[in-house]
Scaffold this active site. Structure first.
Site, PDB file in Angstrom:
ATOM      1  N   LYS A   1      -2.168   4.899 -11.178  1.00  0.00           N
ATOM      2  CA  LYS A   1      -0.781   4.896 -10.694  1.00  0.00           C
ATOM      3  C   LYS A   1       0.131   5.324 -11.830  1.00  0.00           C
ATOM      4  O   LYS A   1       0.151   4.704 -12.890  1.00  0.00           O
ATOM      5  CB  LYS A   1      -0.414   3.492 -10.202  1.00  0.00           C
ATOM      6  CG  LYS A   1       1.035   3.362  -9.747  1.00  0.00           C
ATOM      7  CD  LYS A   1       1.286   2.029  -9.052  1.00  0.00           C
ATOM      8  CE  LYS A   1       2.743   1.898  -8.617  1.00  0.00           C
ATOM      9  NZ  LYS A   1       3.002   0.611  -7.930  1.00  0.00           N
TER      10      LYS A   1
ATOM     11  N   ASP B   1       8.445  -7.449  -2.817  1.00  0.00           N
ATOM     12  CA  ASP B   1       8.331  -6.253  -1.984  1.00  0.00           C
ATOM     13  C   ASP B   1       7.106  -6.415  -1.078  1.00  0.00           C
ATOM     14  O   ASP B   1       6.300  -5.515  -0.927  1.00  0.00           O
ATOM     15  CB  ASP B   1       8.188  -5.018  -2.887  1.00  0.00           C
ATOM     16  CG  ASP B   1       8.636  -3.735  -2.195  1.00  0.00           C
ATOM     17  OD1 ASP B   1       9.134  -3.809  -1.059  1.00  0.00           O
ATOM     18  OD2 ASP B   1       8.462  -2.656  -2.797  1.00  0.00           O
TER      19      ASP B   1
HETATM   20  P1  ADP Z   1       4.607   2.536  -4.819  1.00  0.00           P
HETATM   21  O1  ADP Z   1       5.214   1.772  -5.944  1.00  0.00           O
HETATM   22  O2  ADP Z   1       4.892   3.981  -4.910  1.00  0.00           O
HETATM   23  O3  ADP Z   1       4.905   1.931  -3.493  1.00  0.00           O
HETATM   24  P2  ADP Z   1       1.937   1.411  -4.539  1.00  0.00           P
HETATM   25  O4  ADP Z   1       1.341   0.671  -5.686  1.00  0.00           O
HETATM   26  O5  ADP Z   1       2.489   0.583  -3.440  1.00  0.00           O
HETATM   27  O6  ADP Z   1       3.020   2.441  -5.091  1.00  0.00           O
HETATM   28  O7  ADP Z   1       0.835   2.398  -3.963  1.00  0.00           O
HETATM   29  C1  ADP Z   1       1.142   3.380  -3.001  1.00  0.00           C
HETATM   30  C2  ADP Z   1      -0.025   3.604  -2.056  1.00  0.00           C
HETATM   31  O8  ADP Z   1      -1.196   4.016  -2.770  1.00  0.00           O
HETATM   32  C3  ADP Z   1      -0.451   2.357  -1.322  1.00  0.00           C
HETATM   33  O9  ADP Z   1       0.269   2.176  -0.133  1.00  0.00           O
HETATM   34  C4  ADP Z   1      -1.917   2.597  -1.044  1.00  0.00           C
HETATM   35  O10 ADP Z   1      -2.091   3.380   0.100  1.00  0.00           O
HETATM   36  C5  ADP Z   1      -2.362   3.395  -2.241  1.00  0.00           C
HETATM   37  N1  ADP Z   1      -2.949   2.520  -3.267  1.00  0.00           N
HETATM   38  C6  ADP Z   1      -2.316   1.966  -4.324  1.00  0.00           C
HETATM   39  N2  ADP Z   1      -3.145   1.222  -5.073  1.00  0.00           N
HETATM   40  C7  ADP Z   1      -4.345   1.282  -4.473  1.00  0.00           C
HETATM   41  C8  ADP Z   1      -5.646   0.728  -4.773  1.00  0.00           C
HETATM   42  N3  ADP Z   1      -5.845  -0.043  -5.845  1.00  0.00           N
HETATM   43  N4  ADP Z   1      -6.658   1.022  -3.941  1.00  0.00           N
HETATM   44  C9  ADP Z   1      -6.477   1.815  -2.867  1.00  0.00           C
HETATM   45  N5  ADP Z   1      -5.286   2.362  -2.531  1.00  0.00           N
HETATM   46  C10 ADP Z   1      -4.235   2.122  -3.315  1.00  0.00           C
END
Ligand code: ADP
Ligand code: MG
Length: 385
Positions: free
Chosen positions: A122, A227
């Site tokens: 991320k 959130d």
């Molecule tokens: P943002 O801060 O942009 O909302 P998130 O951490 O919520 O970022 O991640 C965005 C999307 O990426 C999630 O809704 C999910 O679909 C995918 N995602 C994030 N982390 C994971 C993970 N550890 N495993 C699988 N999918 C993930």
């Protein structure tokens, strides 16, 4: 913003020195003067110009013509490169795969280590949307005018890392945090769908209770997710168990608006269950009762305190919180369906935003960096590297 993994191999060690110099220089200069870049990198002026030209061609830095002087600043691409290089040097990341998410303030990629084990990377991208608005409200930043996208993105990653670590260690259903560098977090890949994409569940009541129990468990450990919604709750494909992600906005139950944040998390779940599953319950957690109970049962450790002690201190939290609050104030409407459509228009703004910055004397302690293992790393205890 694409993450160009192929670029990783085509930066020479001199170019890397120059890139690192631009990053260091941008601690106190929004536009880093070319002479300063030469000075920091320890390379001769003529040589630097050529190297920086080739970095600019690949969009790792960009030239800025200033009224006072010309110079360069690091781009998202340059910052990504530095973070990826650090992760790859440490052996955490070997290859970069598909992008699986573009959030408002992050990009998500599937990456793998040398054994082919898939993980999630991320990249935090604070300031992508609202940097202009922040600049207009610059007074709130006070001495922290240098609160740049780079600094804010790194703080967000450090915060998310600190919370994910502590939560995972205490048995909360969150992904296993694997590594962190600059504005990036590396974590376990969860084979799951976001709740948002799920049309039906075997027992909405059971899932509803599980989620409310999680909110309660967080609160008893001194934390509010902040959130907690259908986008940040993943449902495991095999077991149907929920996994919670996305922690940069977590707050302590001692926060002055804790009750408001708590109620908003609860309300998000109630609203979603009503709309999606036509499920409604008279039972839902109340903030005061929940936190009052925390001293009575066994689980009275305070993870907010643990996190504050773990390196991501209250000062860092405060800076990030001010930033996030000011961004939230700029967001039109809060209906999520609308927000999704707005994202695309807003993305175009990212490039032109950070000019007209004067030189910066006052500098945050936590921005200090040093060169370690040929890569630039924060030197304070603020990272858990
Ligand atoms: P943002 O801060 O942009 O909302 P998130 O951490 O919520 O970022 O991640 C965005 C999307 O990426 C999630 O809704 C999910 O679909 C995918 N995602 C994030 N982390 C994971 C993970 N550890 N495993 C699988 N999918 C993930
Ligand atoms: Mg999210």
């Amino acid at each position: 913003m694409k993450l160009d993994a192929t670029d990783l191999r085509y930066v020479t060690s001199d170019e890397f020195r120059v890139l690192t110099a631009v990053e260091m220089g941008s601690k106190n200069h929004e536009v880093v003067p070319t002479v300063l870049i030469a000075q920091i990198s320890g390379l001769r002026n003529g040589g630097v110009n050529k190297l920086i030209g080739s970095l600019a061609k690949r969009n790792l830095v960009s030239k800025v013509q200033n009224s006072k002087y010309d110079g360069y600043r690091l781009t998202y691409g340059g910052y990504d490169y530095l973070a990826m290089r650090a992760l790859s040097k440490r052996g955490s990341v070997h290859s970069v795969g598909n992008q699986i998410g573009v959030g408002k303030e992050s990009d998500i990629y599937i990456v793998a280590d040398a054994d082919g084990k898939e993980m999630v990377l991320k990249l935090h991208r604070l300031g992508r949307i609202s940097f202009r608005a922040i600049k207009e409200k610059r007074d709130y930043l006070g001495k922290r005018k240098s609160a740049s996208w780079m600094y804010m993105s790194r703080l967000a990653a450090q915060k998310e890392w600190a919370f994910m670590k502590v939560l995972h260690e205490h048995g909360f259903p969150v992904p296993l945090p694997i590594d962190q560098a600059r504005h990036c977090i590396l974590m376990e890949f969860i084979d799951a769908y976001p709740l948002r994409q799920i049309a039906e569940v075997p027992s909405p009541g059971k899932l509803y209770s599980a989620l409310m129990d999680l909110i309660v468990r967080f609160a008893r450990a001194g934390l509010i997710h902040g959130d907690f919604n259908e986008f940040n709750i993943l449902i495991r494909r095999e077991s149907g168990e929920p996994v919670v992600i996305d922690f940069p906005q977590m707050v302590s139950t001692s926060h002055e608006n804790a009750e408001w944040y708590f109620n908003r998390d609860v309300e998000c779940i109630r609203t979603f269950f009503k709309r999606r599953f036509q499920y409604e319950s008279a039972l839902y957690p109340k903030f005061r009762k929940t936190v009052a109970e925390d001293s009575e049962d066994g689980e009275n450790f305070r993870l907010d305190v643990v996190v504050a002690a773990s390196g991501f201190g209250r000062k860092d939290q405060k800076i990030l919180e001010e930033y996030m609050e000011s961004v939230q104030m700029d967001e039109p409407g809060t209906d999520e369906d609308e927000e999704e459509e707005e994202e695309e228009e807003e993305e175009d703004e990212e490039e032109s935003e950070e000019e007209e910055e004067d030189e910066e004397e006052s500098e945050k302690e936590s921005q200090k960096s040093s060169v370690v293992d040929g890569a630039l790393r924060p030197s304070t205890g603020a990272t858990a590297e």
